[in-house]
Design a protein around this motif. Structure first.
Motif, PDB file in Angstrom:
ATOM      1  N   LYS A 176      -2.089   3.880   2.835  1.00 20.71           N
ATOM      2  CA  LYS A 176      -2.335   2.693   3.778  1.00 20.71           C
ATOM      3  C   LYS A 176      -3.727   2.610   4.098  1.00 20.71           C
ATOM      4  N   MET A 233       0.016   6.368   9.575  1.00 20.38           N
ATOM      5  CA  MET A 233      -0.768   5.120  10.361  1.00 20.38           C
ATOM      6  C   MET A 233      -0.118   4.499  11.562  1.00 20.38           C
ATOM      7  N   MET A 244      -4.892  -3.100  14.465  1.00 22.63           N
ATOM      8  CA  MET A 244      -5.897  -2.334  13.868  1.00 22.63           C
ATOM      9  C   MET A 244      -6.855  -2.298  14.869  1.00 22.63           C
ATOM     10  N   SER A 294      -7.683   3.199   0.268  1.00 23.71           N
ATOM     11  CA  SER A 294      -6.075   2.824   0.155  1.00 23.71           C
ATOM     12  C   SER A 294      -5.815   2.600  -1.296  1.00 23.71           C
ATOM     13  N   SER A 354      -2.071  -7.833  11.692  1.00 22.03           N
ATOM     14  CA  SER A 354      -2.849  -6.655  11.356  1.00 22.03           C
ATOM     15  C   SER A 354      -4.095  -6.463  11.858  1.00 22.03           C
ATOM     16  N   ARG A 390      -6.631  -5.960  -3.535  1.00 19.26           N
ATOM     17  CA  ARG A 390      -5.886  -5.043  -4.619  1.00 19.26           C
ATOM     18  C   ARG A 390      -5.071  -5.864  -5.325  1.00 19.26           C
ATOM     19  N   ALA A 438       0.930  -1.119  -0.133  1.00 19.43           N
ATOM     20  CA  ALA A 438      -0.078   0.082  -0.054  1.00 19.43           C
ATOM     21  C   ALA A 438       0.915   1.095  -0.001  1.00 19.43           C
ATOM     22  N   ASP A 474       4.659  -1.878   6.772  1.00 20.01           N
ATOM     23  CA  ASP A 474       3.364  -2.368   7.018  1.00 20.01           C
ATOM     24  C   ASP A 474       3.249  -2.875   8.766  1.00 20.01           C
ATOM     25  N   LYS A 532     -10.924  -1.112  10.742  1.00 20.05           N
ATOM     26  CA  LYS A 532     -11.876  -1.515   9.945  1.00 20.05           C
ATOM     27  C   LYS A 532     -13.299  -0.691  10.339  1.00 20.05           C
ATOM     28  N   SER A 538      -0.685 -12.741   3.057  1.00 19.36           N
ATOM     29  CA  SER A 538      -2.098 -13.026   3.114  1.00 19.36           C
ATOM     30  C   SER A 538      -2.786 -12.329   1.801  1.00 19.36           C
ATOM     31  N   SER A 543      -8.902 -11.127   3.667  1.00 17.02           N
ATOM     32  CA  SER A 543      -7.744 -10.146   3.963  1.00 17.02           C
ATOM     33  C   SER A 543      -8.031  -8.780   3.109  1.00 17.02           C
ATOM     34  N   ALA A 544      -8.399  -7.660   3.546  1.00 16.00           N
ATOM     35  CA  ALA A 544      -8.831  -6.733   2.843  1.00 16.00           C
ATOM     36  C   ALA A 544      -7.904  -6.301   1.878  1.00 16.00           C
TER      37      ALA A 544
END
Ligand code: PMV
Length: 316
Positions: free
Chosen positions: A14, A236, A189, A30, A185, A140, A11, A274, A18, A103, A135-136
Motif C-alpha cells: 500500500k 497502513m 491520509m 507501492s 483517501s 498503476r 495495492a 483500502d 503524500k 478513481s 489520483s496516485a
C-alpha cells in the motif's frame, strides 16, 4: 474524439500519505495488481463551446466535484495548444460501491483518452504521470499485471514489475455495504500524517514491505506475496487507526476472522483492504471458487466478486 478503457487495481504493497509539497507524490512506494473483468470506459471530445462537461455514469457532474479531472483536462489542452471545451463521458461496468477504487480506473482512462483525443503522442509513462496527479493509484492502472509506483526526485514513476501471468493470483472482493460514504483517501491520509503517533513507523516500514513484496512477485512466490500483502494493509490501517481514521466495520472484522480460520485449516487466504470497509481476499486460482463460496456465507457479506490479473489501459 477518443475512447479509452482502464481497469481498477488493488495495492498489494500500500501507499498511504503524500510527500510534502505539490504534485500529489506518494510518500512511499507501492505495488499493485491490475484487475481484469471490471472496467471504466471514458470518451473525451475536444472542440466544444462554453464550459467543459463531465458525465459520470449518465449524470452531469458539478464543477466542484470534479476539480481534479478538470485540472487534468486543462493540462492536456495546454500541452496540445488546443482551444475549445471538452466533453467527457465515463461509465463504470462495476458498482461504484463495489469496494474497488473507481478513481484509479477513472483517472487512468481519462488521462489516456484525453491525451489521444488531443492528438498527443505522450508515452505511457507520461500518461501515467498525468493520471497520478488526479489520483496516485491511477498511475498503476496504465500498466497490466503487477505494477509499481515509486517516488523519486522528479515526482513518481509507474512501471510494470511482472506480467499478468506471473502469479496464479485471484482477488476475492467481499462487498460488505452498498453505502459509498467513507472518509476519502486524501482526507484520511492527511489526518494520519498530522495526527497519528504511528505515521513515522508506517513511513519506515512501508518501503521494506514494498521491496519484499516486489521480490516475492518477481520470484513467482504466491504464498509470500499474499502473506506480506496482508501485513502491508494491516500496517497502513494501524497507522490510520491511531489517528481516528477507521475504515473497519463489524463485518470487516468478521471477514478477517474467517480468513484466519481458513488459513488455520490450510487454505491460501490473506486479507487486504483500502479506504473502505470491503475486504479483498488474496488466494490462488485453484482455490478461488471454493473460497468465494465460503466468504459469501459470512453474515453481512453481500456478494463476492472474483477478479484475476488483467491488462493495462488501452484504446479499443
Ligand atoms: O489513489 P488515492 O490517492 O486515492 O489513494 C489510494 C490509497 C489506497 O488505495 C488505500 C492504497 C493504494 O496504494 O492504492
Amino acid at each position: 474524439m477518443t475512447t479509452a478503457v482502464a481497469h481498477p487495481n488493488i495495492a498489494l504493497a500500500k501507499y498511504w500519505g503524500k510527500r510534502a509539497g505539490a504534485g500529489n507524490v506518494p510518500a512511499v512506494p507501492s505495488l499493485s495488481v491490475t484487475l481484469a473483468g471490471l472496467s471504466t470506459r471514458t470518451t473525451v471530445t475536444f472542440g466544444g463551446r462554453g464550459e467543459d462537461v463531465i458525465v459520470l455514469n449518465g449524470i452531469v457532474q458539478p464543477a466542484g466535484a470534479t476539480a481534479r479531472a478538470r485540472a487534468l483536462i486543462d493540462s492536456v489542452r495546454a500541452a496540445a495548444a488546443i482551444d475549445g471545451a471538452a466533453r467527457v463521458e465515463s461509465e463504470n461496468d462495476f458498482p461504484t460501491a463495489s469496494g474497488l477504487a473507481s478513481s484509479a480506473s477513472g483517472f487512468a482512462a481519462l488521462a489516456l483518452a484525453a491525451t489521444r483525443a488531443a492528438g498527443l503522442d505522450t508515452s505511457v509513462a507520461d500518461v501515467a504521470d498525468l493520471a497520478r496527479r488526479g489520483s496516485a493509484s491511477a498511475a498503476r492502472s496504465l500498466f497490466g499485471g503487477f505494477c509499481e509506483l515509486v517516488p523519486d526526485e522528479a515526482g513518481a514513476r509507474a512501471a510494470q514489475v511482472a506480467p499478468e501471468g506471473a502469479l496464479p493470483l485471484r482477488v476475492l472482493v467481499c462487498v460488505v455495504t452498498e453505502d459509498a460514504k467513507d472518509v476519502p483517501s486524501s482526507v484520511g491520509m492527511e489526518q494520519t500524517r498530522a495526527e497519528s503517533p504511528y505515521y513515522a513507523a508506517w513511513l519506515d516500514a512501508a518501503p521494506r514491505l514494498f521491496a519484499d513484496i516486489r521480490a516475492a512477485v518477481v520470484a513467482g512466490d504466491l504464498a509470500k506475496t499474499c502473506e506480506l500483502s496482508e501485513r502491508s494493509a494491516l500496517a497502513m490501517h494501524a497507522s490510520a487507526l491511531a489517528a481516528g481514521v477507521v475504515y473497519f466495520r463489524p463485518v470487516t472484522l468478521d471477514v478477517y476472522a474467517r480468513v484466519r480460520a481458513l488459513r488455520a485449516a490450510g487454505r491460501t487466504a490473506f486479507a487486504t483492504m483500502d479506504a473502505g470497509p470491503h475486504v479483498k481476499v488474496l488466494t490462488s486460482a485453484d482455490e478461488s471458487e471454493a473460497l468465494a463460496r465460503e466468504l459469501g456465507a459470512v453474515p453481512g457479506v453481500l456478494r463476492v466478486l472474483v477478479a484475476r490479473p488483467g491488462p493495462g489501459a488501452f484504446v479499443p
